[in-house]
Design an enzyme around this catalytic site. Structure first.
Site, PDB file in Angstrom:
ATOM      1  N   LYS A  40       0.837  -1.213   0.000  1.00  0.00           N
ATOM      2  CA  LYS A  40       0.000   0.000   0.000  1.00  0.00           C
ATOM      3  C   LYS A  40       0.871   1.262   0.000  1.00  0.00           C
ATOM      4  O   LYS A  40       0.654   2.173  -0.796  1.00  0.00           O
ATOM      5  CB  LYS A  40      -0.948   0.018   1.219  1.00  0.00           C
ATOM      6  CG  LYS A  40      -1.861  -1.207   1.296  1.00  0.00           C
ATOM      7  CD  LYS A  40      -2.778  -1.167   2.501  1.00  0.00           C
ATOM      8  CE  LYS A  40      -2.101  -1.254   3.853  1.00  0.00           C
ATOM      9  NZ  LYS A  40      -1.489  -2.568   4.150  1.00  0.00           N
TER      10      LYS A  40
ATOM     11  N   ARG B  41      11.907  -0.674  12.037  1.00  0.00           N
ATOM     12  CA  ARG B  41      10.527  -0.708  12.521  1.00  0.00           C
ATOM     13  C   ARG B  41      10.325  -1.908  13.434  1.00  0.00           C
ATOM     14  O   ARG B  41      10.509  -3.047  13.023  1.00  0.00           O
ATOM     15  CB  ARG B  41       9.556  -0.785  11.330  1.00  0.00           C
ATOM     16  CG  ARG B  41       9.204   0.563  10.760  1.00  0.00           C
ATOM     17  CD  ARG B  41       8.292   0.466   9.572  1.00  0.00           C
ATOM     18  NE  ARG B  41       7.031  -0.213   9.845  1.00  0.00           N
ATOM     19  CZ  ARG B  41       5.993  -0.186   9.012  1.00  0.00           C
ATOM     20  NH1 ARG B  41       6.080   0.483   7.885  1.00  0.00           N
ATOM     21  NH2 ARG B  41       4.891  -0.837   9.316  1.00  0.00           N
TER      22      ARG B  41
HETATM   23  P1  B4P Z   1       4.614  -1.523   2.087  1.00  0.00           P
HETATM   24  O1  B4P Z   1       4.243  -0.868   0.805  1.00  0.00           O
HETATM   25  O2  B4P Z   1       5.318  -0.679   3.096  1.00  0.00           O
HETATM   26  O3  B4P Z   1       3.413  -2.212   2.805  1.00  0.00           O
HETATM   27  P2  B4P Z   1       2.076  -1.673   3.454  1.00  0.00           P
HETATM   28  O4  B4P Z   1       0.986  -2.456   2.794  1.00  0.00           O
HETATM   29  O5  B4P Z   1       1.990  -0.183   3.350  1.00  0.00           O
HETATM   30  O6  B4P Z   1       2.302  -2.106   4.930  1.00  0.00           O
HETATM   31  P3  B4P Z   1       1.989  -1.879   6.447  1.00  0.00           P
HETATM   32  O7  B4P Z   1       0.730  -2.624   6.791  1.00  0.00           O
HETATM   33  O8  B4P Z   1       3.255  -2.276   7.105  1.00  0.00           O
HETATM   34  O9  B4P Z   1       1.767  -0.428   6.816  1.00  0.00           O
HETATM   35  P4  B4P Z   1       1.135   0.573   7.852  1.00  0.00           P
HETATM   36  O10 B4P Z   1       2.181   1.580   8.003  1.00  0.00           O
HETATM   37  O11 B4P Z   1      -0.190   0.977   7.265  1.00  0.00           O
HETATM   38  O12 B4P Z   1       5.493  -2.778   1.672  1.00  0.00           O
HETATM   39  C1  B4P Z   1       6.072  -3.667   2.609  1.00  0.00           C
HETATM   40  C2  B4P Z   1       7.401  -4.189   2.072  1.00  0.00           C
HETATM   41  O13 B4P Z   1       7.204  -4.894   0.848  1.00  0.00           O
HETATM   42  C3  B4P Z   1       8.408  -3.080   1.744  1.00  0.00           C
HETATM   43  O14 B4P Z   1       9.663  -3.470   2.194  1.00  0.00           O
HETATM   44  C4  B4P Z   1       8.360  -2.967   0.230  1.00  0.00           C
HETATM   45  O15 B4P Z   1       9.579  -2.520  -0.313  1.00  0.00           O
HETATM   46  C5  B4P Z   1       8.041  -4.389  -0.178  1.00  0.00           C
HETATM   47  N1  B4P Z   1       7.283  -4.434  -1.417  1.00  0.00           N
HETATM   48  C6  B4P Z   1       6.236  -3.623  -1.769  1.00  0.00           C
HETATM   49  N2  B4P Z   1       5.773  -3.954  -2.991  1.00  0.00           N
HETATM   50  C7  B4P Z   1       6.531  -5.041  -3.419  1.00  0.00           C
HETATM   51  C8  B4P Z   1       6.535  -5.851  -4.612  1.00  0.00           C
HETATM   52  N3  B4P Z   1       5.667  -5.646  -5.623  1.00  0.00           N
HETATM   53  N4  B4P Z   1       7.411  -6.863  -4.677  1.00  0.00           N
HETATM   54  C9  B4P Z   1       8.296  -7.090  -3.664  1.00  0.00           C
HETATM   55  N5  B4P Z   1       8.359  -6.344  -2.528  1.00  0.00           N
HETATM   56  C10 B4P Z   1       7.482  -5.334  -2.405  1.00  0.00           C
HETATM   57  O16 B4P Z   1       0.789  -0.093   9.272  1.00  0.00           O
HETATM   58  C11 B4P Z   1       1.691  -0.272  10.345  1.00  0.00           C
HETATM   59  C12 B4P Z   1       0.976  -0.393  11.713  1.00  0.00           C
HETATM   60  O17 B4P Z   1       0.386   0.897  12.079  1.00  0.00           O
HETATM   61  C13 B4P Z   1      -0.218  -1.345  11.815  1.00  0.00           C
HETATM   62  O18 B4P Z   1       0.199  -2.687  12.056  1.00  0.00           O
HETATM   63  C14 B4P Z   1      -1.014  -0.742  13.017  1.00  0.00           C
HETATM   64  O19 B4P Z   1      -0.470  -1.101  14.262  1.00  0.00           O
HETATM   65  C15 B4P Z   1      -0.829   0.756  12.842  1.00  0.00           C
HETATM   66  N6  B4P Z   1      -1.949   1.368  12.078  1.00  0.00           N
HETATM   67  C16 B4P Z   1      -1.822   1.978  10.853  1.00  0.00           C
HETATM   68  N7  B4P Z   1      -3.027   2.406  10.417  1.00  0.00           N
HETATM   69  C17 B4P Z   1      -3.934   2.049  11.368  1.00  0.00           C
HETATM   70  C18 B4P Z   1      -5.354   2.192  11.469  1.00  0.00           C
HETATM   71  N8  B4P Z   1      -6.079   2.776  10.495  1.00  0.00           N
HETATM   72  N9  B4P Z   1      -5.989   1.716  12.576  1.00  0.00           N
HETATM   73  C19 B4P Z   1      -5.282   1.152  13.560  1.00  0.00           C
HETATM   74  N10 B4P Z   1      -3.938   0.964  13.531  1.00  0.00           N
HETATM   75  C20 B4P Z   1      -3.253   1.401  12.435  1.00  0.00           C
END
Ligand code: B4P
Length: 196
Positions: free
Chosen positions: A14, A134
């Site tokens: 995302k 993280r």
């Molecule tokens: P990201 O792109 O960082 O993944 P994400 O889906 O944004 O992840 P996440 O769930 O961790 O985020 P958030 O900060 O919202 O990609 C992850 C990895 O994969 C990276 O290393 C990237 O390089 C790699 N990657 C991406 N695309 C790729 C591809 N095509 N091929 C290979 N590798 C790839 O959440 C973090 C925490 O914050 C939650 O657990 C929760 O505790 C809290 N939080 C956030 N929002 C909240 C809400 N609305 N309510 C309650 N808690 C919340």
């Protein structure tokens, strides 16, 4: 106004794809994960409270994230549209977002859900944990706890938007470029390229 929710489990890409989408379409990026990490970095009371949940792989309480999103919407009255990344993550957050947008006489245009197999999610997050600092990427137990929270609390958000015909799955396990191409296909017509 175009309001997009980028949906999917932890590590589905995302944050990665939001960066591409903002650049191409000029929407305002609202990531609750980034907002929370910034509060933690600044050692605010909100950040200190949120950290207790995030370190265990748990969702932060709804009222905290809803309040943060509400003030960001108010701070951007002239936005062309928003991309919500990592929000809403519970049905209560989805209902609150619908109400906030209705007050602004707008609504969610579409929800695009990045579909990635669970073993790939775990690999991606542990790999990021090697360099990101993280705490929620650092151990397999915490990463798995985040995926369990997703299934229990976040997956039902899909049904909330599917009821209104606004939920669409996108294959999220190709390369970053391949995934962006699939997202662009969905968005080109809906948003149009950004006005320079
Ligand atoms: P990201 O792109 O960082 O993944 P994400 O889906 O944004 O992840 P996440 O769930 O961790 O985020 P958030 O900060 O919202 O990609 C992850 C990895 O994969 C990276 O290393 C990237 O390089 C790699 N990657 C991406 N695309 C790729 C591809 N095509 N091929 C290979 N590798 C790839 O959440 C973090 C925490 O914050 C939650 O657990 C929760 O505790 C809290 N939080 C956030 N929002 C909240 C809400 N609305 N309510 C309650 N808690 C919340």
């Amino acid at each position: 106004m175009v309001n997009l929710i980028l949906f999917g489990p932890p590590g589905s890409g995302k944050g990665t794809q939001s960066a591409n989408i903002i650049q191409k379409y000029g929407l305002i990026h609202l990531s609750t994960g980034d907002l929370l990490r910034s509060e933690i970095g600044d050692k605010t009371p909100l950040g200190q409270e949120a950290k207790k949940f995030m370190d265990q792989g748990l969702l932060v309480p709804d009222e905290v994230v809803i309040g943060m999103i509400s003030s960001k919407l108010d701070a951007n009255p002239d936005a062309r549209g928003f991309i919500f990344d990592g929000f809403p993550r519970t049905t209560a957050q989805a209902e609150a977002l619908d109400k906030l947008l209705a007050l602004k006489k707008t609504s969610i245009s579409t929800v695009l859900s990045l579909e990635v197999p669970e073993d790939a999610l775990i690999k991606r997050l542990l790999n990021r944990g090697l360099t990101s600092g993280r705490s929620d990427d650092a151990s397999e137990d915490v990463v798995k706890a985040r995926i369990v929270e997703y299934h229990n609390k976040t997956a039902p958000v899909a049904d909330h938007y599917a009821k209104f015909g606004k939920f669409k799955k996108v294959k999220g396990d190709g390369t970053e470029e391949e995934v962006f191409e699939l997202l662009s296909k969905e968005l080109d017509e809906l948003v149009g390229e950004k006005v320079q």
